[in-house]
Design a protein around this motif. Structure first.
Motif, mmCIF file in Angstrom:
data_model
loop_
_atom_site.group_PDB
_atom_site.id
_atom_site.type_symbol
_atom_site.label_atom_id
_atom_site.label_comp_id
_atom_site.label_asym_id
_atom_site.label_seq_id
_atom_site.Cartn_x
_atom_site.Cartn_y
_atom_site.Cartn_z
ATOM 1 N N LEU A 11 -0.205 -5.346 10.119
ATOM 2 C CA LEU A 11 -0.715 -4.607 8.969
ATOM 3 C C LEU A 11 0.411 -3.885 8.233
ATOM 4 N N ILE A 12 1.321 -3.305 8.966
ATOM 5 C CA ILE A 12 2.448 -2.608 8.343
ATOM 6 C C ILE A 12 3.320 -3.597 7.573
ATOM 7 N N ALA A 13 3.511 -4.792 8.110
ATOM 8 C CA ALA A 13 4.280 -5.817 7.398
ATOM 9 C C ALA A 13 3.592 -6.183 6.084
ATOM 10 N N ARG A 14 2.273 -6.286 6.102
ATOM 11 C CA ARG A 14 1.519 -6.569 4.868
ATOM 12 C C ARG A 14 1.736 -5.469 3.841
ATOM 13 N N ILE A 15 1.689 -4.229 4.300
ATOM 14 C CA ILE A 15 1.861 -3.092 3.397
ATOM 15 C C ILE A 15 3.272 -3.085 2.812
ATOM 16 N N ARG A 16 4.246 -3.409 3.610
ATOM 17 C CA ARG A 16 5.632 -3.452 3.101
ATOM 18 C C ARG A 16 5.799 -4.561 2.048
ATOM 19 N N ARG A 17 5.122 -5.693 2.259
ATOM 20 C CA ARG A 17 5.156 -6.755 1.247
ATOM 21 C C ARG A 17 4.499 -6.282 -0.044
ATOM 22 N N LEU A 18 3.395 -5.556 0.101
ATOM 23 C CA LEU A 18 2.736 -4.987 -1.075
ATOM 24 C C LEU A 18 3.664 -4.036 -1.825
ATOM 25 N N GLN A 19 4.387 -3.213 -1.087
ATOM 26 C CA GLN A 19 5.335 -2.301 -1.721
ATOM 27 C C GLN A 19 6.384 -3.086 -2.503
ATOM 28 N N GLY A 20 6.845 -4.183 -1.922
ATOM 29 C CA GLY A 20 7.817 -5.031 -2.612
ATOM 30 C C GLY A 20 7.231 -5.638 -3.877
ATOM 31 N N GLN A 21 5.976 -6.052 -3.806
ATOM 32 C CA GLN A 21 5.326 -6.621 -4.982
ATOM 33 C C GLN A 21 5.162 -5.566 -6.077
#
Length: 92
Positions: A11-21
């Motif tokens: 889940l944290i990896a998903r959130i970090r990808r969202l931050q990048g987007q």
């Protein structure tokens, strides 16, 4: 929310990808990218948020409502499975 998953790493990896987007949208706006490009980035963020939402909702159903994998009552198990499927379809 930490109680809904045993391994928050995914889940944290998903959130970090969202931050990048989100950062990519900001950069695009700063660089005056074409509207279509910015809208495409925003659409990808919406899909990513929906994916994160369904994961959280499914974990909530499995941990706080009925876990269809461990439910003895076949009707309740089917109801939970159906609910998860509807949520996945709705948020697709």
């Amino acid at each position: 929310m930490a109680h809904i998953t045993n391994d928050p790493t995914k889940l944290i990896a998903r959130i970090r990808r969202l931050q990048g987007q989100l950062d990519a949208v900001a950069r695009s706006l700063e660089n005056k990218a074409p509207c279509g490009d910015v809208l495409q980035l925003v659409a990808s963020i919406r899909g990513a948020v929906n994916g994160l939402t369904i994961e959280l909702m499914e974990e909530h159903v499995r941990n706080h409502v009925v876990n269809p994998d461990r439910e003895d009552d076949p009707e309740k198990a089917k109801g939970a499975t159906d609910l998860i499927a509807v949520l996945r379809t709705y948020l697709k």
